[in-house]
Design an enzyme around this catalytic site. Structure first.
Site, PDB file in Angstrom:
ATOM      1  N   CYS A 315       0.836  -1.202   0.000  1.00  0.00           N
ATOM      2  CA  CYS A 315       0.000   0.000   0.000  1.00  0.00           C
ATOM      3  C   CYS A 315       0.871   1.252   0.000  1.00  0.00           C
ATOM      4  CB  CYS A 315      -0.909  -0.006   1.225  1.00  0.00           C
ATOM      5  SG  CYS A 315      -2.099   1.343   1.254  1.00  0.00           S
ATOM      6  N   ARG A 411     -13.053   0.802  -4.664  1.00  0.00           N
ATOM      7  CA  ARG A 411     -12.574   0.765  -3.282  1.00  0.00           C
ATOM      8  C   ARG A 411     -11.951   2.095  -2.878  1.00  0.00           C
ATOM      9  NH1 ARG A 411      -8.423  -0.556   0.265  1.00  0.00           N
ATOM     10  NH2 ARG A 411      -9.098  -1.995   1.918  1.00  0.00           N
TER      11      ARG A 411
END
Length: 499
Positions: A315, A411
């Site tokens: 991430c 998302r």
């Protein structure tokens, strides 16, 4: 001289910031204990109505969790969460595959059947699509006329694939009544050397199916996560605004829906999550969040809260957006709100070692969710890559360009516009190949149990209540890892990079 309007300090005051910590910043303080690690009970609750024997979930990522890994997770007592980069029809089929995996009696609506007049070729393709090795043969009124297996079909694929099923099937069928027990079904199969028994009613109409594999799997996995009907449990990630998908997977039997959003403390997301919660029977977990205020915004309706703003290994949210919250602090803040309300907390991301999972639970989480930890297992869907003679498996963040192009932009609250260049919040990478999920999960859960033993906690609630932390300096972090030596034999639960 120009008037300086900034003398009130309103901006400089922003830099009087609170401290926020993550896993490497703290250690559990050892305490007096009579608890042996093997005796520590790691059963927990991940949502209002779903309990697990182990406090572990696999991440809803397209290189981590599809039905194969979800089945393996549930059999070991955890929960797999299917990713959302699948169309609705496919994810419904994935849910059904998990639910069908270990059923004692597969309900009629889930039994794959053949008709006598179908061709052998068509039935072979149907069984391959449905991942079954045999099927009852029934008339239009569901009367059982025979049974056909891959073994029956194989000779016909070479010379007679257009032949009718009635030519290839076994027509002397062993059936069983609706009230048959697992033991009786197993004895019947051993006696007749068969692997599946159709369950019929008094009119000989098909009402279900018992398989040898299903009985043996249930016997082998006594701690499996099962619903009230004995089927394996499964979670599904749904976009924050995808009510249609949520309804479809709920009807398919999903146990928990995970509102899958990188920043769930968004009022539009919260409003939609409330609507989804009101429209389904399954539990609804809301995430991801990272602050006390976010937890307060959802705790009144969520069946669980998932925590993690940018801690994952793949991430890049924190460096791309400048926003995030170190995970230990995030978990503790959310737990301060959720625990008094009886709402479970799931720590999602940043866990490299089993000790990190133990710390997350001690900080207030009821369970942990991992991606890279399981991405290298046999059951994960990522492709195998060989680099410098070593095997790896594909692993990518759901905020990576590749995942967004496959449908994951929802998302991150971004439109799926092919003409617009993505602003990714993740990378595509590879993680070392690790072997079976069961082995990895054994090491992870064993580490959590050992952590509970050091604290003297015999259960997850006691661990959360009694554990204390100490701060660790940079020198203390170095001291905690193997040092001043060259590792010659790698341990199964440790690597210097946390791989």
């Amino acid at each position: 001289m120009a008037n300086d309007s900034s003398t009130d300090g309103r901006f400089s005051e922003k830099l009087r910031v609170p401290e926020a910590l993550t896993f490497d910043d703290v250690l559990l303080r050892p305490a007096e204990s009579r608890v042996e690690p093997d005796d520590a009970d790691v059963a927990t609750r991940v949502s209002t109505n779903v309990e697990l024997e182990v406090p572990v979930l696999s991440a809803a990522m397209d290189t981590v969790t599809e039905s194969r890994l979800a089945i393996a997770m549930a059999r070991e007592g955890g929960l797999g969460v299917l990713h959302q980069n699948m169309d609705t029809d496919r994810v419904v089929a994935e849910v059904e595959r998990v639910k069908r995996a270990d059923e004692l009696v597969i309900d009629r609506e889930n039994v794959v059947t053949a008709a006598p007049e179908q061709t052998v070729e068509a039935v072979d393709e149907m069984m391959d699509r449905s991942d079954v090795s045999g099927a009852p043969v029934v008339d239009d009124d569901d009367t059982v006329r025979g049974i056909i297996s891959a073994t029956d079909i194989r000779p016909y694929l070479e010379v007679g694939e257009s032949d009718a099923v009635r030519e290839a099937m076994t027509d002397e069928v062993i059936t069983a009544p609706e009230d048959i027990t697992a033991r009786d079904a197993l004895e019947l199969m051993y006696e007749h050397k068969i692997e599946r028994v159709p369950i019929v009613n008094d009119e000989q109409h098909l009402v279900g199916l018992v398989t040898m594999q299903g009985i043996l799997e249930r016997r082998e996995h006594g701690s499996a996560a099962r619903d009230q009907n004995g089927r394996l449990r499964v979670g599904v990630a749904v976009g924050p605004f995808d009510t249609e998908r949520a309804t479809a997977v709920d009807e398919a039997g999903a146990d928990v829906l995970f509102i899958d959003c990188a920043h769930a403390h968004n009022l539009n997301v919260i409003d939609s999550a409330r609507e989804i919660k009101a429209s389904v029977d399954a539990d609804v977990v809301v995430g991801n969040v990272g602050t006390r205020e976010a937890a307060e915004a959802v705790v009144d309706f969520a069946d669980g809260i998932k925590v993690g703003i940018g801690p994952g290994s793949i991430c890049t949210t924190r460096v791309v957006t400048g926003s995030g919250m170190p995970q230990i602090t995030a978990v503790s803040q959310v737990a301060d709100v959720a625990a008094p309300a009886g709402v479970p907390v799931i720590a999602d991301g940043g866990i490299r070692y089993s000790g990190d999972a133990a710390k997350a639970i001690a900080a207030g989480a009821d369970a942990v969710m991992l991606g890279s930890y399981f991405a290298g297992t046999d059951e994960a869907p990522g492709r195998v890559i060989t680099m410098n003679g070593k095997k790896y498996k594909q692993y990518r963040g759901m905020g990576s360009v590749g995942a967004m192009q496959s449908g994951g932009s929802d998302r991150y609250l971004k439109d799926d516009d092919e003409d617009e260049e993505y602003v990714p919040e993740g990378v595509e990478a590879a993680t070392p190949y690790k072997g079976s999920l069961a082995s990895e999960l054994h090491q992870l859960v064993g580490g959590i149990q050992s952590g509970m033993g050091y604290v003297g906690a015999e259960s997850i609630p006691a661990f959360k209540a009694d554990a204390e932390f100490v701060r660790v300096s940079a020198a203390g972090q170095t001291e905690g890892h193997p040092h001043d030596v060259m590792i010659t034999d790698e341990a199964p639960n440790y690597s210097p990079q946390g791989e």
